[in-house]
Design an enzyme around this catalytic site. Sequence first.
Site, short mmCIF file in Angstrom:
data_model
loop_
_atom_site.label_atom_id
_atom_site.label_comp_id
_atom_site.label_asym_id
_atom_site.label_seq_id
_atom_site.Cartn_x
_atom_site.Cartn_y
_atom_site.Cartn_z
N SER A 1 4.22 -63.47 -39.57
CA SER A 1 4.83 -62.27 -40.16
C SER A 1 5.10 -62.51 -41.65
O SER A 1 5.30 -61.56 -42.41
CB SER A 1 6.14 -61.91 -39.44
OG SER A 1 6.98 -63.05 -39.37
N LYS B 1 2.22 -71.52 -31.67
CA LYS B 1 2.21 -70.26 -30.90
C LYS B 1 0.89 -69.55 -31.13
O LYS B 1 0.40 -69.48 -32.26
CB LYS B 1 3.39 -69.36 -31.31
CG LYS B 1 3.38 -67.99 -30.61
CD LYS B 1 4.71 -67.28 -30.71
CE LYS B 1 4.99 -66.59 -32.01
NZ LYS B 1 4.05 -65.51 -32.36
N GLU C 1 6.38 -59.04 -27.02
CA GLU C 1 6.61 -58.13 -28.14
C GLU C 1 6.35 -56.68 -27.73
O GLU C 1 5.27 -56.34 -27.23
CB GLU C 1 5.70 -58.52 -29.33
CG GLU C 1 5.94 -57.63 -30.55
CD GLU C 1 5.44 -58.24 -31.85
OE1 GLU C 1 4.97 -59.39 -31.87
OE2 GLU C 1 5.53 -57.52 -32.87
O1 KIV Z 1 5.01 -63.64 -36.72
C1 KIV Z 1 6.15 -63.61 -36.24
O2 KIV Z 1 7.17 -63.69 -36.94
C2 KIV Z 1 6.27 -63.48 -34.79
C3 KIV Z 1 7.58 -63.06 -34.21
C4 KIV Z 1 8.07 -61.81 -34.76
C5 KIV Z 1 7.58 -63.09 -32.75
O3 KIV Z 1 5.32 -63.70 -34.10
#
Ligand code: KIV
Length: 257
Positions: A42, A109, A176
Amino acid sequence: MIKIKKIIDKKNKSKIICLTAYSKNFASEIDKYADITLVGDSLGSVLYNYSTTREVTLDEMINHSKSVRLGVKKSLMVVDMPFKTYETNISALSNAKKIIKETKCDAVKLEGGKKIIKQIKFLIKNKIPVMGHLGLLPQTAKGKFKSKGNTPKEKKQLLNDAMLLQKAGVFSIVLECVKTSIAKEITKYLNIPTIGIGSSVYCDGQVLVTDDLLGLNETKIKFVKKFLNLKKYVNLGLKKFVYEVKSKKYPSKKYSY
Ligand code: KIV
């Protein structure tokens, strides 16, 4: 591994706090409260005004993560693998190893379920701890962002993907924008924790983009609650500095050599 076990052990006991961080100073404050500090991709939209997270590069993720590492002392540090860095088993492993080696993070992730299950299994087989991410997947979403789990097909896919990820060995799954009833069902059926973002109170934990919750990032997303207007305080400090410089109050003798 002890940190990961602690996260899993929180399921059904206490809510898990996950917050994003992109640099050292924020990370060191976030680390006091978070179980998981996430260097999310993000950062592409929050810091660089990219229109999608697809533009975020591996180098950008690594550089921000190195800074975050300096502030994270106790929480589990997870780094998002950027778009197109885990298309094959080989690329997923070499990029995940690079991220872990250069940033000293605890886990990575990846966004997706069945479509990337081979890569996830391969990473876990090679001792890379993985956090899953289902529901709205910003790296591959097309058009306007919409909630997930609204049709029987979407519901079935979400449940299947969650079970597949758990079986593959992920230690937790971000959900999400998943419809409340489905997030509740997934959370109930899994032995590993779910971390919700716009996916109801029934998840085992919650994650938000820190800049959003502190009011630094203007956004109209439904699930974002502004817990503080930090911009107001930043402006207050800046205005004081400007005033004292212009009125020659600063730097006084105390602040001069
Ligand atoms: O990119 C991110 O910050 C995320 C979260 C909002 C879960 O994947």
